[in-house]
Design a protein around this motif. Structure first.
Motif, PDB file in Angstrom:
ATOM      1  N   ASP A 416     -21.431  -1.156  13.357  1.00 11.78           N
ATOM      2  CA  ASP A 416     -21.773  -0.184  12.325  1.00 11.78           C
ATOM      3  C   ASP A 416     -21.766   1.222  12.918  1.00 11.78           C
ATOM      4  N   ASP A 417     -22.068   2.226  12.105  1.00  7.04           N
ATOM      5  CA  ASP A 417     -21.994   3.625  12.563  1.00  7.04           C
ATOM      6  C   ASP A 417     -22.949   3.880  13.728  1.00  7.04           C
ATOM      7  N   GLN A 418     -24.143   3.294  13.664  1.00  8.56           N
ATOM      8  CA  GLN A 418     -25.129   3.514  14.719  1.00  8.56           C
ATOM      9  C   GLN A 418     -24.655   2.927  16.039  1.00  8.56           C
ATOM     10  N   GLU A 419     -24.107   1.695  15.986  1.00 11.76           N
ATOM     11  CA  GLU A 419     -23.632   1.067  17.217  1.00 11.76           C
ATOM     12  C   GLU A 419     -22.388   1.770  17.740  1.00 11.76           C
ATOM     13  N   THR A 420     -21.530   2.200  16.838  1.00 13.35           N
ATOM     14  CA  THR A 420     -20.327   2.928  17.265  1.00 13.35           C
ATOM     15  C   THR A 420     -20.698   4.217  17.984  1.00 13.35           C
ATOM     16  N   ASP A 421     -21.672   4.944  17.441  1.00 10.80           N
ATOM     17  CA  ASP A 421     -22.133   6.176  18.091  1.00 10.80           C
ATOM     18  C   ASP A 421     -22.709   5.883  19.476  1.00 10.80           C
ATOM     19  N   ARG A 422     -23.442   4.775  19.585  1.00 16.38           N
ATOM     20  CA  ARG A 422     -24.028   4.417  20.876  1.00 16.38           C
ATOM     21  C   ARG A 422     -22.943   4.077  21.895  1.00 16.38           C
ATOM     22  N   ILE A 424     -19.630   4.950  21.841  1.00 17.09           N
ATOM     23  CA  ILE A 424     -18.675   6.015  22.143  1.00 17.09           C
ATOM     24  C   ILE A 424     -19.347   7.253  22.735  1.00 17.09           C
ATOM     25  N   ASN A 425     -20.513   7.593  22.195  1.00 14.51           N
ATOM     26  CA  ASN A 425     -21.141   8.850  22.613  1.00 14.51           C
ATOM     27  C   ASN A 425     -22.289   8.668  23.595  1.00 14.51           C
ATOM     28  N   ARG A 426     -23.313   7.925  23.185  1.00 13.34           N
ATOM     29  CA  ARG A 426     -24.516   7.847  24.025  1.00 13.34           C
ATOM     30  C   ARG A 426     -24.248   7.169  25.363  1.00 13.34           C
ATOM     31  N   GLN A 429     -22.555   9.618  27.955  1.00 10.24           N
ATOM     32  CA  GLN A 429     -23.194  10.867  28.358  1.00 10.24           C
ATOM     33  C   GLN A 429     -23.449  10.817  29.863  1.00 10.24           C
TER      34      GLN A 429
END
Length: 601
Positions: A416-422, A424-426, A429
């Motif tokens: 989902d969007d939350q896991e995708t952000d984690r 790819i982005n988080r 970092q």
């Protein structure tokens, strides 16, 4: 047939509210024992073969446990015992007393004498007898017993069902694919059957949409859910060929409708799940697969395994490691024991299993318009966090196929969007300060000082702490310096995949040298060429190395301890990576990687 084996124990728990009559309870259980030969059955070895042995009478004693509080899964788990299959009965009843008007009745039944439908029959007949004061006339008469069914199956097997055998052998001709799911832990060499389970549900509104989709595709609710489960497995494993086991009731005659016994047969459904296919196309093929399998369902699974002559892997099940089961509302209502007696209320107690016979088992039921699922999993392979993520993925696929059944399944995005952000982005970092002035072995030394007794390296069944690893590295580094190894001098590291490999790398760095990793399985002339090309005069190894001229060969297995700490240079060439020529490199990325790998996450 192992005596201490508990993974085939079936547990059914009923929460009872009201004044429980123990005399009536025991009378009902005795009637069930008289009625069903399976409840008086054990298995004995005669002339080298296991046979069913039916006792005329058996004593079933109630285990009454006074809890004086609220019963939980740990109480039940402590009570569950393994069965000796040579001694009847192969079932036990425990009554956990919370108060005078609140009890938990637990049935512990070995799977060899029961299955899911039989469990439902047992609970249904038990409650009927209790409501009718233990009168056997309240139940429909039995015309046959399980032994009659077993004899019929043996006669049928001797008749040789050639069509069924041909179908299954053709289905599993050629290479049989193993399902390789991404797991949190390595698969053990032997199955331990340790497991757990998580429950989730699909709301009524979505169930109606699923049924509508099934009707539009001329399929059933079962087929739609089974197809979604297969798509999930294909996406997780990145495999197109998937084999999933499905149980069938095995009750193809009205005479055995009320008989308790092990009737279930398992069908291995082999499907092709291509990312280029739409859900509708996969469902269409799935319908044909399931229909053909059901047409030949009477062919025993154990006979198929025997015919295929599969190489035994004690860490896996034969043919498949994932199951799918789905029961209709009526069967589940019986098994759950959802009944209201005159003076008692009985309802199911959701006991959470601690065993798992397979890697994953998705067990579903339709209850009050909802779909309720239990995802059972092997804790040797998966963590609860991973299993909860699989449940989210299952929901995601289900939603996508409801919206876009004509969409290619390869376009379905699981996170989902939350896991995708984690992801790819988080997780990326990586910007941050790190000690650029320190070398890898200096960073390692600081780690040793901070956590000397923590595990630094694990390889198979071997673990070594930071302090132990440091002492082994220093021992080898001192020996290397005694042979003249210093800054920017190359040492060939010819080791097997082992703890010694890590110790050897650190030793060469501590001595100030640069390590040249060489696979010991390479041909001798290849190794000799690499050594000549790199100009390495010293070899550090933990295996046998063929004669390499005048080079010094140091065996890490025979080095002496306690030589003190070696002199360490502050910044030297770290490694030599051999391609077609020898390349010397400074490795700041290596220092940064070590720093990040040892930093708190």
């Amino acid at each position: 047939m192992e005596k201490e084996n508990k993974q085939y124990n079936n547990i059914i728990a009923l929460q009872v509210n009201g004044p429980l009559n123990f005399g009536k309870l025991e009378a009902c259980l005795k009637q069930l024992i008289r009625r069903h030969e399976s409840l008086r059955t054990c298995f004995r070895r005669i002339d080298g073969e296991w046979v069913q042995w039916i006792e005329e009478e058996v004593q079933l004693t109630l285990d009454v446990v006074d809890i004086k509080g609220t019963v939980n899964d740990k109480h039940i788990e402590a009570w569950i015992q393994a069965f000796d299959l040579a001694a009847a009965p192969l079932w036990k009843i425990g009554v956990f007393k919370e108060s005078e008007h609140r009890h938990l009745i637990v049935f512990n039944i070995h799977h060899i004498i029961t299955d899911g439908t039989s469990n439902a029959i047992l609970i249904d007949e038990f409650t009927t007898l209790y409501q009718n004061d233990g009168k056997l006339g309240a139940l429909p008469p039995l015309t046959i017993q399980y032994k009659d069914y077993a004899e019929w199956r043996m006669d049928e097997a001797n008749t040789a069902n050639e069509a069924a055998a041909a179908y299954w052998l053709e289905t599993f001709s050629g290479e049989i694919p193993l399902l390789h799911l991404p797991a949190d832990h390595s698969r053990p060499a032997f199955k331990t059957y340790h497991g757990s389970a998580e429950m989730f549900s699909i709301p009524k509104e979505q169930v109606l949409e699923i049924k509508q989709l099934a009707a539009e595709q001329e399929a059933t609710l079962y087929m739609v859910l089974f197809a979604v489960w297969n798509i999930l497995l294909a996406k997780l494993s990145d495999q197109e060929e998937i084999i999933v086991g499905v149980p069938t009731s095995g009750r193809n005659h009205s005479d055995i409708e009320h008989v308790i016994g092990m009737f279930v047969n398992t069908l291995p459904i082999r499907s092709r799940i291509s990312a280029k296919l739409t859900f509708a196309e996969i469902l269409h093929a799935m319908k044909a697969n399931i229909s053909n399998a059901l047409e030949h369902q009477d062919y025993p699974f154990e006979d198929l395994v025997s015919q295929l002559q599969i190489t035994r892997d004690f860490g896996r099940n034969p043919l498949f490691d994932v199951m799918f089961a789905f029961q209709n509302a009526k069967a589940q209502q019986q098994e759950a024991g959802q009944v209201q007696l005159n003076e008692l209320e009985m309802k199911p107690y959701p006991y959470r299993t601690t065993t798992s016979r397979f890697d994953l088992t998705l067990d579903g039921e339709e209850r009050a318009g909802e779909l309720v699922f239990t995802l059972e999993y092997a804790t040797d392979l998966f963590t609860r966090e991973t299993v909860m993520r699989l449940i989210r993925y299952f929901r995601t696929i289900l939603l996508e196929v409801l919206k876009h059944p004509a969409q290619k399944t390869g376009l379905i995005h699981l996170p989902d969007d939350q896991e995708t952000d984690r992801l790819i982005n988080r997780f990326n970092q990586t910007a941050g300060e790190y000690p650029e002035h320190l070398t890898v072995h200096q960073l390692f030394a600081a780690r040793v000082k901070e956590h000397p007794h923590q595990v630094a390296v694990t390889f198979r069944d071997q673990c070594i702490t930071y302090d132990e690893l440091n002492r082994r590295a220093q021992q080898a580094a001192y020996a290397l310096q005694a042979q003249g190894i210093g800054p920017d001098q190359i040492v060939a590291l010819i080791t097997t995949r082992s703890v010694d490999m890590i110790a050897g790398i650190l030793a060469i760095l501590q001595a100030g040298g640069a390590y040249l990793p060489i696979d010991p399985s390479l041909p001798a002339n290849r190794i000799a060429y690499m050594l000549d090309d790199a100009g390495a005069q010293v070899i550090l190894t933990n295996t046998s190395v063929e004669n390499q001229g005048n080079r010094i060969v140091m065996d890490m297995r025979s080095l002496e301890l306690d030589h003190g700490a070696p002199f360490q240079c502050r910044r030297c060439t770290a490694a030599v990576i051999w391609r077609t020529a020898c390349i010397l490199r400074e490795l700041p990325a290596c220092r940064k990687g070590f720093w990040w790998s040892t930093a708190p996450y």
